[in-house]
Design a protein around this motif. Sequence first.
Motif, mmCIF file in Angstrom:
data_model
loop_
_atom_site.group_PDB
_atom_site.id
_atom_site.type_symbol
_atom_site.label_atom_id
_atom_site.label_comp_id
_atom_site.label_asym_id
_atom_site.label_seq_id
_atom_site.Cartn_x
_atom_site.Cartn_y
_atom_site.Cartn_z
ATOM 1 N N LYS A 24 0.997 -1.193 0.164
ATOM 2 C CA LYS A 24 -0.312 0.160 0.206
ATOM 3 C C LYS A 24 0.576 1.391 0.112
ATOM 4 O O LYS A 24 1.992 1.644 0.566
ATOM 5 C CB LYS A 24 -0.898 0.134 1.190
ATOM 6 C CG LYS A 24 -0.903 1.508 1.381
ATOM 7 C CD LYS A 24 -2.767 1.843 1.532
ATOM 8 C CE LYS A 24 -2.862 3.700 1.183
ATOM 9 N NZ LYS A 24 -3.140 3.859 2.717
ATOM 10 N N GLY A 70 -3.075 4.824 -1.852
ATOM 11 C CA GLY A 70 -3.892 5.553 -0.844
ATOM 12 C C GLY A 70 -4.501 7.506 -2.226
ATOM 13 O O GLY A 70 -3.002 7.891 -3.085
ATOM 14 N N ILE A 100 -17.069 6.765 1.586
ATOM 15 C CA ILE A 100 -15.690 6.772 0.946
ATOM 16 C C ILE A 100 -15.283 5.075 1.287
ATOM 17 O O ILE A 100 -15.230 4.456 2.070
ATOM 18 C CB ILE A 100 -14.441 7.456 1.851
ATOM 19 C CG1 ILE A 100 -15.247 8.496 1.411
ATOM 20 C CG2 ILE A 100 -13.048 7.275 1.311
ATOM 21 C CD1 ILE A 100 -14.513 9.577 2.417
HETATM 22 O O1 IP8 Z 1 -6.471 7.685 0.906
HETATM 23 C C1 IP8 Z 1 -9.853 7.703 0.277
HETATM 24 O O2 IP8 Z 1 -8.889 7.096 0.103
HETATM 25 P P1 IP8 Z 1 -7.364 6.502 1.624
HETATM 26 C C2 IP8 Z 1 -10.670 7.546 -0.706
HETATM 27 O O3 IP8 Z 1 -6.619 5.111 1.274
HETATM 28 C C3 IP8 Z 1 -11.230 8.936 -0.730
HETATM 29 O O4 IP8 Z 1 -7.966 6.268 2.691
HETATM 30 C C4 IP8 Z 1 -12.223 9.306 -1.985
HETATM 31 C C5 IP8 Z 1 -11.198 9.950 -0.249
#
Ligand code: IP8
Length: 263
Positions: free
Chosen positions: A6, A49, A151
């Motif tokens: 990730k 992310g 989300i």
């Molecule tokens: O950055 C958030 O994903 P993350 C997704 O992996 C949205 O927490 C659309 C804010």
Amino acid sequence: MLQILKLGGSVITEKGRLATAKKDVIERLAREIASARKEKEFQLVLVNGVGSFGHIPVKEYGLKNGMKDRKTRKGFAKVHKYVEDLNRIIWDSLEREGLIAVPVHPLSFILQDDWKIVKFETDVIEGFLKQNVIPMLYGDMVLDLKQGCSIISGDDIVPYLSQKLDVDRIIMGTNTDGIFDKDPNLFPDARPIPEISNENYKKVLDGISGSTETDVTGGMKEKVRKLIERTGGTICVIYNAEKEGLTKKALLGERVGTILSIS
Ligand code: IP8
């Protein structure tokens, strides 16, 4: 051997500037992944992310409370478009390094109910892995049975996949040197914790601070809590992906950052 990598939104985007990717960092990370795969055989799922491609427009369109009118419907589509743009930048970099990857868009196959995953089939992802193609997933907006949309964070996707697939290691590339006994941004004497186990995890969780203002999905505390509660004993590594070379080392199984081994 199957690993999930990730890449945190703070590592690959400028968190304060709408939809701004750190392209040089993404290029370097792609190089490190390709170089690790040349030295060692392993299957890989990549999750990213979304940083300023998601968290800023989610706030702007008021999407945390769901989808109920034209403004939020428009925002839903817009946010997806942004996060797909970011994924495309990563995809292009992987391709330049000779890595064969394909996006698996969360919006198209994941359903939630009150922010909890109720549908998430993994057969397509498993099919790509069998073909030695890298499936790429990312934080996204998805349909939600209760509130229209919600989300899904990369930090929700990672533990879910680790339970469904036979994952050997989860590698979380963040912008800090792992987990500290207290917030290193506030306390200069904060010390990194090499290993989190059944013995010390409660104390560790108490010491980590929550989200920054623009991180609508909770920041480091939520990340670690989800990993502890939902990864069912899979080894996780939390390390600093901003430091050159550490992503390759993590993928090769060398010791970096904090290791989380909770049974
Ligand atoms: O950055 C958030 O994903 P993350 C997704 O992996 C949205 O927490 C659309 C804010």
